[in-house]
Design an enzyme around this catalytic site. Structure first.
Site, PDB file in Angstrom:
ATOM      1  N   LYS A  17      -2.299   0.603  -0.518  1.00  0.00           N
ATOM      2  CA  LYS A  17      -2.287  -0.820  -0.165  1.00  0.00           C
ATOM      3  C   LYS A  17      -2.709  -1.710  -1.324  1.00  0.00           C
ATOM      4  CE  LYS A  17      -2.441  -0.853   4.803  1.00  0.00           C
ATOM      5  NZ  LYS A  17      -3.018  -1.443   5.990  1.00  0.00           N
ATOM      6  N   LYS A  32       5.977   5.528   4.998  1.00  0.00           N
ATOM      7  CA  LYS A  32       5.798   5.404   6.440  1.00  0.00           C
ATOM      8  C   LYS A  32       6.266   4.039   6.942  1.00  0.00           C
ATOM      9  CE  LYS A  32       1.281   3.603   7.731  1.00  0.00           C
ATOM     10  NZ  LYS A  32       1.717   2.656   8.741  1.00  0.00           N
ATOM     11  N   LYS A  69       3.722  -2.125   9.549  1.00  0.00           N
ATOM     12  CA  LYS A  69       3.786  -3.547   9.904  1.00  0.00           C
ATOM     13  C   LYS A  69       3.838  -4.396   8.657  1.00  0.00           C
ATOM     14  CE  LYS A  69       0.421  -3.163  13.568  1.00  0.00           C
ATOM     15  NZ  LYS A  69      -0.854  -2.847  12.905  1.00  0.00           N
TER      16      LYS A  69
HETATM   17  P1  ATP Z   1      -0.494  -1.873   8.436  1.00  0.00           P
HETATM   18  O1  ATP Z   1       0.716  -1.671   7.575  1.00  0.00           O
HETATM   19  O2  ATP Z   1      -0.916  -3.311   8.576  1.00  0.00           O
HETATM   20  O3  ATP Z   1      -1.636  -0.927   8.085  1.00  0.00           O
HETATM   21  P2  ATP Z   1       0.328  -0.070  10.490  1.00  0.00           P
HETATM   22  O4  ATP Z   1       1.766  -0.061  10.798  1.00  0.00           O
HETATM   23  O5  ATP Z   1      -0.191   1.051   9.623  1.00  0.00           O
HETATM   24  O6  ATP Z   1      -0.029  -1.484   9.897  1.00  0.00           O
HETATM   25  P3  ATP Z   1      -2.069   0.066  12.106  1.00  0.00           P
HETATM   26  O7  ATP Z   1      -2.516  -1.037  13.003  1.00  0.00           O
HETATM   27  O8  ATP Z   1      -2.767   0.255  10.797  1.00  0.00           O
HETATM   28  O9  ATP Z   1      -0.481  -0.101  11.853  1.00  0.00           O
HETATM   29  O10 ATP Z   1      -2.118   1.446  12.895  1.00  0.00           O
HETATM   30  C1  ATP Z   1      -2.204   1.534  14.311  1.00  0.00           C
HETATM   31  C2  ATP Z   1      -1.963   2.966  14.744  1.00  0.00           C
HETATM   32  O11 ATP Z   1      -0.585   3.321  14.528  1.00  0.00           O
HETATM   33  C3  ATP Z   1      -2.787   4.005  13.964  1.00  0.00           C
HETATM   34  O12 ATP Z   1      -3.211   5.015  14.853  1.00  0.00           O
HETATM   35  C4  ATP Z   1      -1.809   4.566  12.972  1.00  0.00           C
HETATM   36  O13 ATP Z   1      -2.140   5.883  12.584  1.00  0.00           O
HETATM   37  C5  ATP Z   1      -0.516   4.525  13.767  1.00  0.00           C
HETATM   38  N1  ATP Z   1       0.653   4.415  12.884  1.00  0.00           N
HETATM   39  C6  ATP Z   1       0.904   3.416  12.013  1.00  0.00           C
HETATM   40  N2  ATP Z   1       2.072   3.621  11.389  1.00  0.00           N
HETATM   41  C7  ATP Z   1       2.570   4.788  11.869  1.00  0.00           C
HETATM   42  C8  ATP Z   1       3.762   5.542  11.605  1.00  0.00           C
HETATM   43  N3  ATP Z   1       4.658   5.109  10.731  1.00  0.00           N
HETATM   44  N4  ATP Z   1       3.965   6.687  12.295  1.00  0.00           N
HETATM   45  C9  ATP Z   1       3.054   7.126  13.205  1.00  0.00           C
HETATM   46  N5  ATP Z   1       1.900   6.460  13.499  1.00  0.00           N
HETATM   47  C10 ATP Z   1       1.660   5.314  12.839  1.00  0.00           C
HETATM   48 MG    MG Z   2      -2.184   1.023   8.918  1.00  0.00          MG
END
Ligand code: ATP
Ligand code: MG
Length: 332
Positions: A114, A197, A200
């Site tokens: 990040k 991955k 968001k």
């Molecule tokens: P950001 O990019 O802002 O970190 P994010 O997509 O990683 O957002 P989070 O709110 O950090 O979302 O994560 C929420 C939950 O979703 C966590 O348990 C994380 O492990 C899971 N998660 C996030 N992205 C993935 C993915 N691509 N596949 C499976 N699980 C995910």
């Molecule tokens: Mg995350």
């Protein structure tokens, strides 16, 4: 054994299929078991580790709660609240940051990803984020933490912090939590890059299926999803060498409840375009009812405010007792 479940999702908008398959779907199953005590937290303090627009943040908090409920979490059975409203989280994070070691945090891959090339400009919060995450979990004596595969390292750090605190003060105050990571499909990848991955925070909306997407958007994103020029793979060995194909077939398997093997057999040797039609269909069937429900819930923010205020009271009750005990142990 009764499980005490805790997990969080950041209100950073664009909740996506990865969040659903990696985390929220698991929350719903755990919440449906009356034996479990579940706490689901909208981790707004984590969200501000990178810049947020205050008005958007508020909207995203509502959207995250709406997504929990639209996905099937029953707010009567579990505590849903937002982290910033329970001050023990920030306080415990500070105390635990005196237990955590720099060397441990320096190994965290999420920070490296990040922060990117210009680490010097990243916020201190982004660096110490895993300590706040440990505080979130440990304040509630959580026994199990359902997360996606990307959070495994942070959970290991949480266990190390809990163990060191217990050892340093010769107490048994913190339970050592277990991660609950699904064996299969625990890391959904970007639709634009099978090695990154789904996230968001990724700029391109075409990289993910949002839980608020409508039918046409889903079909369009799947049409545009990156693939390779070969026909569909015919066995797992071949699949493992083709990240984009692997990701798309994994999504199909997870949503249709088929094993990876069965899905491979079904589409073996066919064109991607044929497979993409079937994939778009299972996605539309799964996501559009959730999307519809989210939109409906967002029209009644009063209801969401009620859920949060109720949840905050319950969470604060547990966390403020725990922080008092922590104070005594530390010597305040
Ligand atoms: P950001 O990019 O802002 O970190 P994010 O997509 O990683 O957002 P989070 O709110 O950090 O979302 O994560 C929420 C939950 O979703 C966590 O348990 C994380 O492990 C899971 N998660 C996030 N992205 C993935 C993915 N691509 N596949 C499976 N699980 C995910
Ligand atoms: Mg995350």
């Amino acid at each position: 054994m009764k499980k005490k479940i805790f997990s969080g999702v950041q209100p950073t908008g664009n909740l996506h299929l990865g969040n659903y398959l990696g985390a929220i779907k698991n929350f719903v199953e755990l919440n449906n078991n009356d034996e479990n005590k579940c706490i689901f937290c909208v981790v707004d303090l984590h969200a501000i580790t990178v810049n947020q627009n205050p008005k958007k943040l508020k909207k995203n908090i509502y959207e995250t709660v709406a997504t929990f409920i639209a996905s099937g979490i029953d707010p009567k059975k579990s505590i849903i609240f937002n982290q910033s409203q329970v001050s023990a989280h920030s306080e415990a994070a500070w105390i635990l940051s005196c237990t955590a070691r720099m060397g441990w945090l320096n190994r965290m891959t999420q920070f490296k990803e990040k922060a990117g090339k210009d680490k010097e400009k990243a916020s201190i919060g982004l660096y110490s984020y895993p300590v706040l995450m440990a505080a979130d979990i440990l304040l509630y004596d959580s026994t199990h933490v359902p997360v996606g595969d990307d959070q495994k390292q942070h959970l290991e750090l949480c266990r190390d912090i809990a163990q060191k605190f217990n050892n340093d003060f010769k107490v048994d105050e913190f339970k050592i939590p277990e991660p609950l990571i699904q064996k299969e499909f625990s890391r959904i990848m970007s639709l634009k890059d099978g090695l990154k991955k789904m996230s968001k925070s990724e700029l391109s909306d075409l990289s993910r299926i949002n839980l608020t997407d409508e039918k046409d958007q889903i079909i369009n994103k799947i049409k545009k999803a990156k693939t390779d020029p070969l026909p569909m793979p015919s066995n797992i060995e071949e699949l493992n060498k083709r990240p984009e194909a692997k990701n798309l077939i994994s999504i199909f398997s997870s949503l249709s409840g088929l094993t990876l093997d069965k899905s491979i057999k079904e589409f073996s040797g066919k064109n991607f375009s044929k497979f993409k039609e079937s994939l778009a269909q299972v996605l539309v069937d799964k996501i559009t009812p959730i999307s519809f429900e989210i939109q409906k819930l967002l029209k009644d923010t009063y209801y969401i405010d009620e859920i949060l205020s109720e949840g905050c009271k319950k969470a604060d009750d547990i966390a403020s007792k725990k922080i008092k005990k922590i104070h005594e142990i530390v010597g305040f």
